[in-house]
Scaffold this motif. Structure first.
Motif: not given
Length: 216
Positions: A172-193
């Motif tokens: 949810p946080g990654l999606l919110a950042g992308l929707a806001a047009g921001m540069q998103v850094f993920s601590l969530h692993p790529q697996e599962g996305l």
């Protein structure tokens, strides 16, 4: 990529090691009420989700409950989570040094209520570094994955969204950042996305890796 002029951090699971114990409390209470869900399934479902949605899902798995059940369960989760946090809570590795070393504006934007984030940041020694720069979805009126919370934070910091970095550990946080047009850094692993999310975020192994990326 636009130069990064501000950083917006999630709290649970990003700066503070509270995500896992919080979800463990939700899982234990769900099971205690008769929900058949594994710890792994509960963590996947509840990570980053707002409490009302977690409670609604648990309730939907049960036979009809008496009026007030969801409110009572929410209070129980909050109470047991606080007990668990007070038993021992740590900042995520690198969090303190990162915040102390930042020379651009930064803040916390969380789906959690203010009482929770004040408690967790306080217990981990991070609270004095934030000042008034804590923004809660309950107060702003927008919960991730809606971008409104992050846009509110950017406006409060006086920085355009394109120049803001978002640091998150949940979908949810990654999606919110992308929707806001921001540069998103993920601590969530790529697996599962989903690929359409993974290809738009920058994965970091930990907060220690973030400093050099912000300085680019």
């Amino acid at each position: 990529m636009a130069a990064i002029q501000a950083v917006i951090f999630d709290a649970d699971g990003t700066l503070v090691d509270s995500e896992e114990p919080g979800m463990d409390v939700l899982h234990a209470l769900a099971v205690a009420h008769g929900v058949q869900v594994t710890r792994a399934e509960a963590h996947q479902r509840f990570r980053g989700a707002r409490m009302a949605d977690c409670i609604a899902w648990i309730t939907a798995q049960l036979p009809a409950q008496a009026p007030g059940f969801e409110a009572a369960l929410t209070a129980q989760v909050r109470q047991q989570s606080e007990i668990r946090f007070r038993q021992g809570l740590e900042p995520l590795p690198g969090a303190l040094a990162l915040l102390q070393g930042l020379h651009i504006p930064f803040c916390v934007a969380t789906n959690g209520p203010r009482e929770k984030v004040e408690l967790t940041l306080g217990l981990t020694g991070l609270r004095p570094l934030l000042g008034e720069r804590i923004f809660c979805a309950y107060e702003v009126g927008h919960f991730k994955p809606h971008p409104g919370l992050f846009l509110h934070a950017a406006q409060a910091l006086g920085v355009a969204p394109a120049h803001c970095a978002v640091v998150e550990d949940s979908l949810p946080g990654l999606l919110a950042g992308l929707a806001a047009g921001m540069q998103v850094f993920s601590l969530h692993p790529q697996e599962g996305l989903a690929p359409e999310v993974a290809e738009r975020v920058t994965f970091i192994a930990g907060l220690q890796a973030l400093g050099p990326l912000l300085a680019r």
